[in-house]
Write a protein that holds these residues in place. Structure first.
Motif, PDB file in Angstrom:
ATOM      1  N   ALA A  26       0.842  -1.208   0.000  1.00  0.00           N
ATOM      2  CA  ALA A  26       0.000   0.000   0.000  1.00  0.00           C
ATOM      3  C   ALA A  26       0.872   1.252   0.000  1.00  0.00           C
ATOM      4  N   TRP A  27       1.976   1.222   0.734  1.00  0.00           N
ATOM      5  CA  TRP A  27       2.926   2.349   0.764  1.00  0.00           C
ATOM      6  C   TRP A  27       3.486   2.593  -0.628  1.00  0.00           C
ATOM      7  N   LYS A  28       3.899   1.521  -1.288  1.00  0.00           N
ATOM      8  CA  LYS A  28       4.481   1.641  -2.627  1.00  0.00           C
ATOM      9  C   LYS A  28       3.450   2.107  -3.658  1.00  0.00           C
ATOM     10  N   ALA A  29       2.171   1.865  -3.379  1.00  0.00           N
ATOM     11  CA  ALA A  29       1.107   2.263  -4.300  1.00  0.00           C
ATOM     12  C   ALA A  29       0.721   3.737  -4.157  1.00  0.00           C
ATOM     13  N   LEU A  30       1.198   4.404  -3.106  1.00  0.00           N
ATOM     14  CA  LEU A  30       0.901   5.835  -2.947  1.00  0.00           C
ATOM     15  C   LEU A  30       1.498   6.622  -4.108  1.00  0.00           C
ATOM     16  N   PRO A  31       0.885   7.729  -4.471  1.00  0.00           N
ATOM     17  CA  PRO A  31       1.511   8.591  -5.482  1.00  0.00           C
ATOM     18  C   PRO A  31       2.911   8.996  -4.997  1.00  0.00           C
ATOM     19  N   GLU A  32       3.848   9.061  -5.911  1.00  0.00           N
ATOM     20  CA  GLU A  32       5.247   9.304  -5.546  1.00  0.00           C
ATOM     21  C   GLU A  32       5.428  10.569  -4.708  1.00  0.00           C
ATOM     22  N   ALA A  33       4.754  11.647  -5.063  1.00  0.00           N
ATOM     23  CA  ALA A  33       4.898  12.901  -4.313  1.00  0.00           C
ATOM     24  C   ALA A  33       4.418  12.735  -2.872  1.00  0.00           C
ATOM     25  N   GLU A  34       3.308  12.043  -2.674  1.00  0.00           N
ATOM     26  CA  GLU A  34       2.789  11.826  -1.324  1.00  0.00           C
ATOM     27  C   GLU A  34       3.727  10.924  -0.523  1.00  0.00           C
ATOM     28  N   ARG A  35       4.200   9.860  -1.170  1.00  0.00           N
ATOM     29  CA  ARG A  35       5.126   8.941  -0.494  1.00  0.00           C
ATOM     30  C   ARG A  35       6.404   9.668  -0.100  1.00  0.00           C
ATOM     31  N   ASN A  36       6.946  10.509  -0.997  1.00  0.00           N
ATOM     32  CA  ASN A  36       8.170  11.260  -0.685  1.00  0.00           C
ATOM     33  C   ASN A  36       7.944  12.230   0.470  1.00  0.00           C
ATOM     34  N   ILE A  86       3.738   7.059  10.914  1.00  0.00           N
ATOM     35  CA  ILE A  86       3.958   7.744   9.632  1.00  0.00           C
ATOM     36  C   ILE A  86       4.309   6.735   8.539  1.00  0.00           C
ATOM     37  N   PHE A  87       5.272   5.870   8.838  1.00  0.00           N
ATOM     38  CA  PHE A  87       5.680   4.844   7.870  1.00  0.00           C
ATOM     39  C   PHE A  87       4.668   3.696   7.876  1.00  0.00           C
ATOM     40  N   PRO A  88       4.783   2.758   6.937  1.00  0.00           N
ATOM     41  CA  PRO A  88       3.789   1.693   6.843  1.00  0.00           C
ATOM     42  C   PRO A  88       4.015   0.533   7.808  1.00  0.00           C
ATOM     43  N   GLY A  89       4.916   0.687   8.770  1.00  0.00           N
ATOM     44  CA  GLY A  89       5.141  -0.385   9.724  1.00  0.00           C
ATOM     45  C   GLY A  89       3.913  -0.648  10.581  1.00  0.00           C
ATOM     46  N   ASP A  90       3.814  -1.861  11.096  1.00  0.00           N
ATOM     47  CA  ASP A  90       2.662  -2.259  11.897  1.00  0.00           C
ATOM     48  C   ASP A  90       2.933  -2.224  13.394  1.00  0.00           C
ATOM     49  N   ARG A  91       4.193  -2.527  13.786  1.00  0.00           N
ATOM     50  CA  ARG A  91       4.463  -2.690  15.205  1.00  0.00           C
ATOM     51  C   ARG A  91       5.966  -2.753  15.465  1.00  0.00           C
ATOM     52  N   VAL A  92       6.306  -2.611  16.749  1.00  0.00           N
ATOM     53  CA  VAL A  92       7.671  -2.816  17.231  1.00  0.00           C
ATOM     54  C   VAL A  92       7.571  -3.874  18.325  1.00  0.00           C
ATOM     55  N   GLU A  93       8.356  -4.926  18.214  1.00  0.00           N
ATOM     56  CA  GLU A  93       8.372  -5.972  19.228  1.00  0.00           C
ATOM     57  C   GLU A  93       9.685  -5.868  19.996  1.00  0.00           C
ATOM     58  N   VAL A  94       9.606  -5.986  21.323  1.00  0.00           N
ATOM     59  CA  VAL A  94      10.753  -5.756  22.198  1.00  0.00           C
ATOM     60  C   VAL A  94      11.009  -7.002  23.027  1.00  0.00           C
ATOM     61  N   MET A  95      12.249  -7.485  23.000  1.00  0.00           N
ATOM     62  CA  MET A  95      12.617  -8.676  23.766  1.00  0.00           C
ATOM     63  C   MET A  95      13.967  -8.476  24.440  1.00  0.00           C
ATOM     64  N   GLU A  96      14.131  -9.073  25.601  1.00  0.00           N
ATOM     65  CA  GLU A  96      15.383  -8.967  26.336  1.00  0.00           C
ATOM     66  C   GLU A  96      16.478  -9.763  25.640  1.00  0.00           C
ATOM     67  N   CYS A  97      17.674  -9.208  25.595  1.00  0.00           N
ATOM     68  CA  CYS A  97      18.852  -9.917  25.096  1.00  0.00           C
ATOM     69  C   CYS A  97      19.436 -10.678  26.278  1.00  0.00           C
ATOM     70  N   LEU A  98      19.302 -11.969  26.266  1.00  0.00           N
ATOM     71  CA  LEU A  98      19.727 -12.822  27.381  1.00  0.00           C
ATOM     72  C   LEU A  98      21.188 -13.224  27.220  1.00  0.00           C
ATOM     73  N   PRO A  99      21.857 -13.520  28.328  1.00  0.00           N
ATOM     74  CA  PRO A  99      23.240 -13.973  28.220  1.00  0.00           C
ATOM     75  C   PRO A  99      23.315 -15.359  27.599  1.00  0.00           C
ATOM     76  N   ILE A 100      24.412 -15.630  26.937  1.00  0.00           N
ATOM     77  CA  ILE A 100      24.637 -16.965  26.378  1.00  0.00           C
ATOM     78  C   ILE A 100      24.964 -17.908  27.532  1.00  0.00           C
ATOM     79  N   PRO A 101      24.285 -19.047  27.619  1.00  0.00           N
ATOM     80  CA  PRO A 101      24.546 -19.983  28.717  1.00  0.00           C
ATOM     81  C   PRO A 101      26.000 -20.470  28.697  1.00  0.00           C
ATOM     82  N   GLN A 102      26.546 -20.609  29.877  1.00  0.00           N
ATOM     83  CA  GLN A 102      27.914 -21.114  29.995  1.00  0.00           C
ATOM     84  C   GLN A 102      27.902 -22.647  30.019  1.00  0.00           C
TER      85      GLN A 102
END
Length: 116
Positions: free
Chosen positions: A17-27, A99-115
């Motif tokens: 849908a974003w790509k289908a917008l008129p170029e001037a509007e998308r810009n 503003i952009f065509p994104g739907d969501r932001v997902e947030v997850m903890e960066c866990l330590p690598i198991p020893q």
């Protein structure tokens, strides 16, 4: 403080849908989105551990070899916060989906690598 990975996601339909917008509007929307994103970065610079980047096209590698695929991943950022809820709240009203065509932001903890 813990580190959290935020992934920016958007559906194929939203991108089409974003790509289908008129170029001037998308810009025009693109320029507004970039300005809003830079403002978000400035407003949250104390929490940003790694700015991250937009993501390009995807290749999948599996037991059958390498192939082109389309997924919903659009970008990533690392943030520091005392809780996952606090980290997630950083992205409320983010330009990725206001503003952009994104739907969501997902947030997850960066866990330590198991020893071993």
């Amino acid at each position: 403080m813990k580190t959290y990975l935020a992934v920016f996601l958007g559906s194929a339909a939203a991108m089409d849908a974003w790509k289908a917008l008129p170029e001037a509007e998308r810009n025009q929307r693109e320029q507004a989105g970039i300005a809003a994103w830079h403002k978000w970065v400035e407003d949250h610079k104390g929490a940003i551990a790694e700015m991250g980047s937009p993501l390009g096209k995807t290749k999948r590698t599996d037991k059958n070899g390498v192939s082109d695929v389309r997924n919903e991943l659009g970008a990533w950022t690392l943030v520091k916060a005392s809780s996952q809820d606090e980290a997630a709240r950083l992205f409320l009203n983010h330009p990725h989906f206001t503003i952009f065509p994104g739907d969501r932001v997902e947030v997850m903890e960066c866990l330590p690598i198991p020893q071993m």
